[in-house]
Design an enzyme around this catalytic site. Structure first.
Site, PDB file in Angstrom:
ATOM      1  N   HIS A 165       0.791  -1.221   0.000  1.00  0.00           N
ATOM      2  CA  HIS A 165       0.000   0.000   0.000  1.00  0.00           C
ATOM      3  C   HIS A 165       0.825   1.274   0.000  1.00  0.00           C
ATOM      4  O   HIS A 165       0.268   2.367   0.064  1.00  0.00           O
ATOM      5  CB  HIS A 165      -0.892   0.053   1.251  1.00  0.00           C
ATOM      6  CG  HIS A 165      -2.096  -0.823   1.163  1.00  0.00           C
ATOM      7  ND1 HIS A 165      -3.296  -0.392   0.646  1.00  0.00           N
ATOM      8  CD2 HIS A 165      -2.287  -2.114   1.501  1.00  0.00           C
ATOM      9  CE1 HIS A 165      -4.173  -1.379   0.699  1.00  0.00           C
ATOM     10  NE2 HIS A 165      -3.585  -2.429   1.210  1.00  0.00           N
TER      11      HIS A 165
ATOM     12  N   LYS B 109      -9.305  13.418   4.698  1.00  0.00           N
ATOM     13  CA  LYS B 109      -8.448  12.235   4.649  1.00  0.00           C
ATOM     14  C   LYS B 109      -7.497  12.336   5.822  1.00  0.00           C
ATOM     15  O   LYS B 109      -7.432  13.381   6.466  1.00  0.00           O
ATOM     16  CB  LYS B 109      -7.656  12.187   3.343  1.00  0.00           C
ATOM     17  CG  LYS B 109      -6.971  13.539   3.002  1.00  0.00           C
ATOM     18  CD  LYS B 109      -6.311  13.554   1.629  1.00  0.00           C
ATOM     19  CE  LYS B 109      -7.242  13.563   0.477  1.00  0.00           C
ATOM     20  NZ  LYS B 109      -7.101  12.436  -0.440  1.00  0.00           N
ATOM     21  N   ARG B 110      -6.746  11.256   6.134  1.00  0.00           N
ATOM     22  CA  ARG B 110      -5.759  11.358   7.194  1.00  0.00           C
ATOM     23  C   ARG B 110      -4.841  12.553   6.952  1.00  0.00           C
ATOM     24  O   ARG B 110      -4.568  12.922   5.823  1.00  0.00           O
ATOM     25  CB  ARG B 110      -4.924  10.068   7.263  1.00  0.00           C
ATOM     26  CG  ARG B 110      -5.611   8.924   7.983  1.00  0.00           C
ATOM     27  CD  ARG B 110      -5.910   9.227   9.439  1.00  0.00           C
ATOM     28  NE  ARG B 110      -4.712   9.414  10.241  1.00  0.00           N
ATOM     29  CZ  ARG B 110      -4.033   8.433  10.826  1.00  0.00           C
ATOM     30  NH1 ARG B 110      -4.433   7.180  10.694  1.00  0.00           N
ATOM     31  NH2 ARG B 110      -2.956   8.672  11.546  1.00  0.00           N
TER      32      ARG B 110
ATOM     33  N   LYS C 230       0.059  14.147   1.728  1.00  0.00           N
ATOM     34  CA  LYS C 230      -1.259  14.476   1.188  1.00  0.00           C
ATOM     35  C   LYS C 230      -1.420  15.980   0.993  1.00  0.00           C
ATOM     36  O   LYS C 230      -2.352  16.459   0.352  1.00  0.00           O
ATOM     37  CB  LYS C 230      -2.353  13.940   2.103  1.00  0.00           C
ATOM     38  CG  LYS C 230      -2.405  12.407   2.149  1.00  0.00           C
ATOM     39  CD  LYS C 230      -3.506  11.926   3.089  1.00  0.00           C
ATOM     40  CE  LYS C 230      -3.602  10.427   3.222  1.00  0.00           C
ATOM     41  NZ  LYS C 230      -4.365   9.768   2.130  1.00  0.00           N
TER      42      LYS C 230
ATOM     43  N   THR D 251      -8.818   6.316  -2.227  1.00  0.00           N
ATOM     44  CA  THR D 251     -10.145   5.813  -2.532  1.00  0.00           C
ATOM     45  C   THR D 251     -11.181   6.910  -2.293  1.00  0.00           C
ATOM     46  O   THR D 251     -12.276   6.860  -2.857  1.00  0.00           O
ATOM     47  CB  THR D 251     -10.506   4.586  -1.661  1.00  0.00           C
ATOM     48  OG1 THR D 251     -10.255   4.907  -0.284  1.00  0.00           O
ATOM     49  CG2 THR D 251      -9.714   3.363  -2.075  1.00  0.00           C
TER      50      THR D 251
ATOM     51  N   LYS E 184     -14.839   7.981  -4.370  1.00  0.00           N
ATOM     52  CA  LYS E 184     -16.158   8.254  -3.790  1.00  0.00           C
ATOM     53  C   LYS E 184     -16.656   9.628  -4.230  1.00  0.00           C
ATOM     54  O   LYS E 184     -17.836   9.790  -4.574  1.00  0.00           O
ATOM     55  CB  LYS E 184     -16.089   8.216  -2.262  1.00  0.00           C
ATOM     56  CG  LYS E 184     -15.576   6.925  -1.667  1.00  0.00           C
ATOM     57  CD  LYS E 184     -15.290   7.127  -0.164  1.00  0.00           C
ATOM     58  CE  LYS E 184     -14.322   6.106   0.376  1.00  0.00           C
ATOM     59  NZ  LYS E 184     -13.750   6.507   1.684  1.00  0.00           N
TER      60      LYS E 184
HETATM   61  C1  LIG Z   1     -12.449   6.738   1.973  1.00  0.00           C
HETATM   62  C2  LIG Z   1     -11.995   7.142   3.308  1.00  0.00           C
HETATM   63  C3  LIG Z   1     -10.648   7.416   3.550  1.00  0.00           C
HETATM   64  C4  LIG Z   1      -9.592   7.347   2.473  1.00  0.00           C
HETATM   65  O1  LIG Z   1      -9.445   8.633   1.899  1.00  0.00           O
HETATM   66  P1  LIG Z   1      -8.209   8.988   0.970  1.00  0.00           P
HETATM   67  O2  LIG Z   1      -8.551  10.340   0.454  1.00  0.00           O
HETATM   68  O3  LIG Z   1      -8.164   7.967  -0.108  1.00  0.00           O
HETATM   69  O4  LIG Z   1      -7.006   8.994   1.832  1.00  0.00           O
HETATM   70  C5  LIG Z   1     -10.266   7.803   4.812  1.00  0.00           C
HETATM   71  N1  LIG Z   1     -11.172   7.929   5.807  1.00  0.00           N
HETATM   72  C6  LIG Z   1     -12.478   7.698   5.602  1.00  0.00           C
HETATM   73  C7  LIG Z   1     -13.419   7.878   6.733  1.00  0.00           C
HETATM   74  C8  LIG Z   1     -12.935   7.289   4.364  1.00  0.00           C
HETATM   75  O5  LIG Z   1     -14.241   7.038   4.176  1.00  0.00           O
END
Ligand SMILES: *Cc1c(COP(=O)(O)O)cnc(C)c1O
Length: 754
Positions: A314, A494-495, A500, A601, A605
């Site tokens: 990953h 996101k984290r 990022k 991911t 979404k």
């Molecule tokens: C989808 C999701 C992530 C992943 O987000 P990235 O932008 O791909 O890092 C992290 N936290 C939550 C709650 C999510 O639903």
């Protein structure tokens, strides 16, 4: 309607009053019981080989809606609730969100379980039953505060089992107690399970903050996900957790084989094990050890293990590739040491290349190397990421094991991330192309033919407006902030990580702020929304949160700027927040430094819900760009090749970029008297200094182009018809990113479950 009779019975038995008279909590618990009963009636799929998906996290989110959908009664239950004066959404408010995971890796595992079940494939999850999650984030005094995030209730989704396994540590033996969560499949009559192992006597939550006795393994092993690893006790605890999970998981696999009457000599014909990132890697030596105990030779045991197990990489971030000193393994699981040494000896005898060792000259174990040598498949999670693995990070391995390397571009379940979270968009799509896309997301492609239909385009805009109003209500309710649904919702959730580049987004906010102060107004107000948890020991990430919160306070209290620019940071970003934020998003910020985000991911979404991506050519953004075409995505920034080269020859010097006309002004604003007055000068100064002198993830390299492209995007937003076409195309092209597709590919290329 069978379920309705049973629901009435449950309510009568439990509460002795009609549904309409129940409290929301009572309705929730009745529906929970109904859902559990219906799931329990479903058998596991039985197609031959069975998958065990090992993962340190499963970020499953709330389960009620999701499970009602899988059981095929979502619409009926919604209607029934409404007839009785409730909405499903408000009932789901009663449900605590399981804190069994945190970022994308854990959410991926959850989407995969959903898709495995929906495809009727036998695949169970194996993980740990964390009691207090990563932490619950509070935002106070412009900083993140961490508290335990308990979620387990007397009546919840966890199903007790009578299964326990002894796990032998160097110092003591603990029993691993198995709890299950049912995973009913949509479109099938079967259900899989998520197996979560726990200690027998879990500790109560710490009362102030998340500090606890990390040496108290017997009670605290399953307290927190990713305990602070900045000291040795914390690092050892992570190894204890990992061994506990894989040992119990491996024993479960052998028990199930026994029950099916299958000999361990044939294990790999009947079992597939997916190792999600390196945290479960010790399953390789542990399963080998258990097979030796059963009488297999070392050759036979390693053969079975290496043909049962597959590994998913990953990340290429060096600090995230796990390496454990052998001395830790010696303390936690001494019985693994001779096995890992033998695995290493065999690998070295075939491949003497020092870049490929399992145990290095400092007696440190490289988990990813062990995975690649002793599994039959290593996959990356997006096309670009897999290419980078093969050509740079893992090149020595890919050169000799080219047959093992493969790509499986990540996906998300459209059931949760479109059908449930955005019902209005889902039903518009039904109206246009029928409902077959709900079973087969590739059908969404047909939606693209409506790109010139003015009625559909304006419906897209109306739905987005509605979702923005809904989000505005939630923000008011939960955080008492009022946002303008007419403004542009620009979202980065996101984290928190430097790669990022939330800090680059913050620099844009500063630039906008300064422009507005100078009388340069945007055409339309902008609402910039952040949501992110920083790892408790990640100092720079916390500084970035501090910067964002100080900017928020500054802008909120400035009547000249506030009408044009708002900054919001949602507290404790999690799946439930994501389900509200994503359908309401106009601009999806996916701005990682190229080469660093393996896939992402969140990007998928947002795309599915009709947000337009502002992103670098990184991770799955590359594939999004290919699918939607250049008119429907906004890309910028240095290419991954250029970034990789700059790291290789140390040619990035942030000073060169800092000294450009407005960049200096914007970066220096971080330590301006205006901002320092609101915050902690030490933090702001540390961040400022790092940005000027190190900027390891090259925010200053891309910030100018980022700003220019983001401004162009804001002006393009004003052509509402053209914009609605971009939205529609994004939704229509998102079907590729269904985790049903990803799982079908894993099955076809790696697992062969049917
Ligand atoms: C989808 C999701 C992530 C992943 O987000 P990235 O932008 O791909 O890092 C992290 N936290 C939550 C709650 C999510 O639903």
């Amino acid at each position: 309607m069978e379920f309705q009779a049973r629901l009435n019975e449950i309510i009568k038995e439990r509460y002795r009053k009609p549904l309409a008279k129940c409290t929301k909590a009572q309705v929730y618990h009745a529906l929970l019981q109904l859902t559990q009963e219906l799931s329990a009636q479903r058998p596991a799929p039985d197609t031959g080989r069975k998958l065990y998906y090992f993962s340190a996290e499963f970020l499953i989110g709330k389960l009620l809606s999701n499970n009602l959908l899988a059981l095929g009664i979502f619409d009926q239950v919604s209607a029934l609730l409404e007839k009785n004066g409730f909405t499903l959404a408000e009932i789901e408010e009663q449900e605590p969100e399981p804190s069994l995971g945190n970022g994308g890796l854990g959410r991926l595992a959850a989407c995969f379980l959903d898709s495995l079940a929906a495809l009727g494939l036998p695949g169970d999850g194996v993980g740990l039953n964390y009691h207090y999650g990563l932490f619950h984030q509070y935002l106070r005094n412009n900083k993140q505060e961490e508290q335990p995030d308990p979620w387990i209730e007397e009546q919840g989704w966890l199903i007790p089992t009578d299964v326990t396994f002894p796990v032998q540590f160097g110092s003591q033996t603990l029993n691993a107690v198995m709890w299950d969560i049912a995973v009913p499949g949509a479109n099938t009559q079967t259900a899989n399970r998520l197996h979560l192992f726990d200690v027998e006597k879990p500790a109560a939550a710490p009362t102030d903050g998340i500090d606890f006795d990390k040496g108290d393994i017997a009670h605290h092993l399953t307290s927190f996900l990713y305990p602070d690893d900045s000291d040795e006790a914390g690092r050892l605890l992570r190894v204890y957790q990992q061994y506990f999970m894989v040992s119990a998981g491996a024993q479960l696999i052998l028990k199930e084989l026994d029950e099916k009457g299958i000999s361990p000599w044939n294990l790999c014909d009947h079992v597939a094990i997916q190792i999600n990132d390196t945290h479960p890697s010790m399953v390789l030596p542990e399963l080998t050890r258990l097979l030796l105990e059963r009488g297999l030779s070392m050759n036979d045991a390693l053969h079975q293990v290496a043909h049962a197990c597959a590994y998913t990489n990953h990340t290429i971030l060096a600090e995230a590739l796990e390496k454990w000193p052998m001395s830790y393994i010696e303390r936690v699981a001494p019985q693994l040491v001779p096995i890992i040494r033998e695995m290493d000896r065999r690998a070295k005898s075939v491949f003497p290349d020092p870049r490929m060792v399992i145990i290095d000259h400092k007696d440190v174990v490289h988990m990813a190397h062990m995975d690649i040598h002793y599994t039959y498949s290593t996959n990356g999670v997006a096309a670009l990421h897999t290419e980078i693995l093969k050509t740079s990070e893992l090149k020595p391995f890919a050169d000799v094991y080219s047959y093992k390397f493969n790509n499986k571009t990540n996906g998300v379940t459209f059931r949760r991330w479109l059908e449930v979270c955005n019902p209005r968009l889902a039903s518009l799509i039904d109206d246009c192309i029928g409902s077959e896309w709900r079973r087969d997301a590739s059908q969404l492609e047909n939606f693209a033919t409506f790109v010139r239909d003015p009625k559909v385009l304006s419906a897209m805009l109306d739905i987005k407006d509605y979702n923005k109003q809904q989000l505005a209500k939630v923000l008011k309710q939960r955080q008492n902030v009022e946002v303008d649904p007419q403004s542009i919702f620009d979202i980065q959730v996101k984290r928190l990580h430097e790669y990022k580049r939330q800090q680059m987004n913050a620099l844009y906010v500063i630039k906008k702020y300064l422009d507005i102060k100078n009388g340069i107004l945007p055409t339309r107000p902008i609402t910039v929304i952040f949501g992110a948890k920083a790892a408790p020991a990640y100092v720079m990430a916390k500084h970035i949160i501090h910067l964002i919160l100080c900017l928020r306070q500054l802008i909120e209290s400035d009547p000249q700027v506030r009408p044009w620019l708002r900054v919001v940071m949602v507290e404790n970003y999690n799946v439930s927040w994501a389900e509200k934020l994503i359908p309401a998003c106009d601009i999806s910020e996916q701005i990682s430094l190229a080469s660093k985000e393996a896939s992402g991911t969140g990007n998928m979404k947002f795309m599915a819900n009709g947000a337009v991506t502002l992103g670098t050519m990184d991770g799955a953004n590359v594939e999004i760009a290919q699918l939607v075409g250049r008119d429907n995505i906004y890309t910028f920034g240095a290419s991954s090749d250029r970034v990789i080269q700059m790291y290789a020859n140390h040619s990035y010097h942030p000073q060169e970029f800092y000294n450009r006309p407005w960049v200096k002004e914007v970066v220096d604003f971080i330590v301006s008297p205006t901002l320092v007055a609101l915050g902690d000068e030490t933090c702001l100064r540390a961040l400022w200094n790092d940005m000027k002198t190190k900027d390891w993830f090259m925010a200053l390299l891309d910030v100018e182009e980022y700003t220019a492209v983001r401004n162009r995007l804001l002006s393009d937003y004003e052509d509402r018809t053209e914009w609605s076409k971009k939205m529609l195309i994004n939704t229509a092209k998102s079907g590729f990113f269904s985790s049903d597709r990803t799982i079908a590919q894993y099955n076809h290329d790696i697992w062969h479950l049917d």
